[in-house]
Design a protein around this motif. Sequence first.
Motif: not given
Length: 431
Positions: A323-329, A373-381, A397-400
Amino acid sequence: MEIYMVGGAVRDRLLGRPVNDRDWVVVGATPEQMVAQGFTPVGRDFPVFLHPGSHEEYALARTERKSGRGYRGFVVQAAPSVTLEEDLARRDLTINAIAASADWTGAGAVFDPYNGVRDLHARVLRHVTDAFREDPVRILRVARFAARFSDFTIAPETLALMREMVADGEVDHLVPERVWQEVARGLMEERPARMFEVLRQCGALAVLLPELDRLWGVPQRADYHPEVDTGVHAMLVLDMAARLQAPLPVRFACLCHDFGKGTTPAHVLPRHIGHEERSARLLQPVCERWRVPLECRELADLVAREHGNIHRSGDLGPAALLRLFTRCDALRRPERFAQALWACECDARGRLGHEDAAYPQRPRLAAALQAALAVDTAPVARAAAQRGLRGPAVGDAVAQARQDAIAAWLGQIRLQGQMGTSHNPMIDGSE
């Protein structure tokens, strides 16, 4: 036609400092003669020319006469009859009113009609003539030079003149762009806090930046801030930013981060509940007033809003960290978040007795962000879409997945702690 090196180039060479820019004055010439020798005219308000080879600026010797308020209210006379001494008389400080021949290398005589060399040796910032009062930008310049030459004092008569100028309302007529130009340069000097201390001494800070000026005399909890005074703390933070060689956006954020403490109700003191949001609100008109560049104002807003949360982040779990990272973009702009952490370290170490203390929040948050940031979001999506999820549910799902990555990283850190292993390149920065 006679050409002289003047100003900062002569001053810095006499001080044994590096000379980055050279200024030149031409005596006994007309604009037509300069053009005939290949110089290119570039001055709008007075005759300045670019050298055909070096492209350095050469200005015709000139005098100035006050004609109105502010730093633009001048009548300029540039003529072959203007002498070098007359040109030097219009300059701000004696240490900047020294001239030398065009081929001068630092040895030999200089032309010093206003005893600038004496003031260099005495480490004194002194105005040249009473014409100093005609240009309010000179107040900012003296403050900036005090920040650069931190072992120099300001001559009592010069400080008195600066106070008179403030009382006469000259500072009210400064052009915003020029104020920001001088403030930005002052922030990057070796002891930037001194600029604001000098502005406060002469009364200009209350006019230019009342949001900062009102911090002096406001108490903080001594168990968190041994220096107690909020204004003193702001200056310690700013000088810590210089010590840590922070860039301009970080230093501006440090300057503004606690503005809200100046509006804390008296009955709440020395606590400052909610000062972060108040700081962010007070910051906006400052940025509008000075036309602060977007990069500086965005970082300052982020640091003002979130510095308390970043300081308290040591016990945050995976969900709260995300949540902190999200608020800070931070996931989209990790470089800016890194600068925010830099400013927060300056804030934490800008306290009496804490100058050399560790600030583990900075490496911890940087490492946690890297895990996310190391999460590869494309396979998750894709996997989420295959499960029939759409729109915001895919984002969830990406956030999780990012939260799980942060949790795994935290688990690894805890395990290393249990095993007595402190080495972690993501934490201690040793690799």
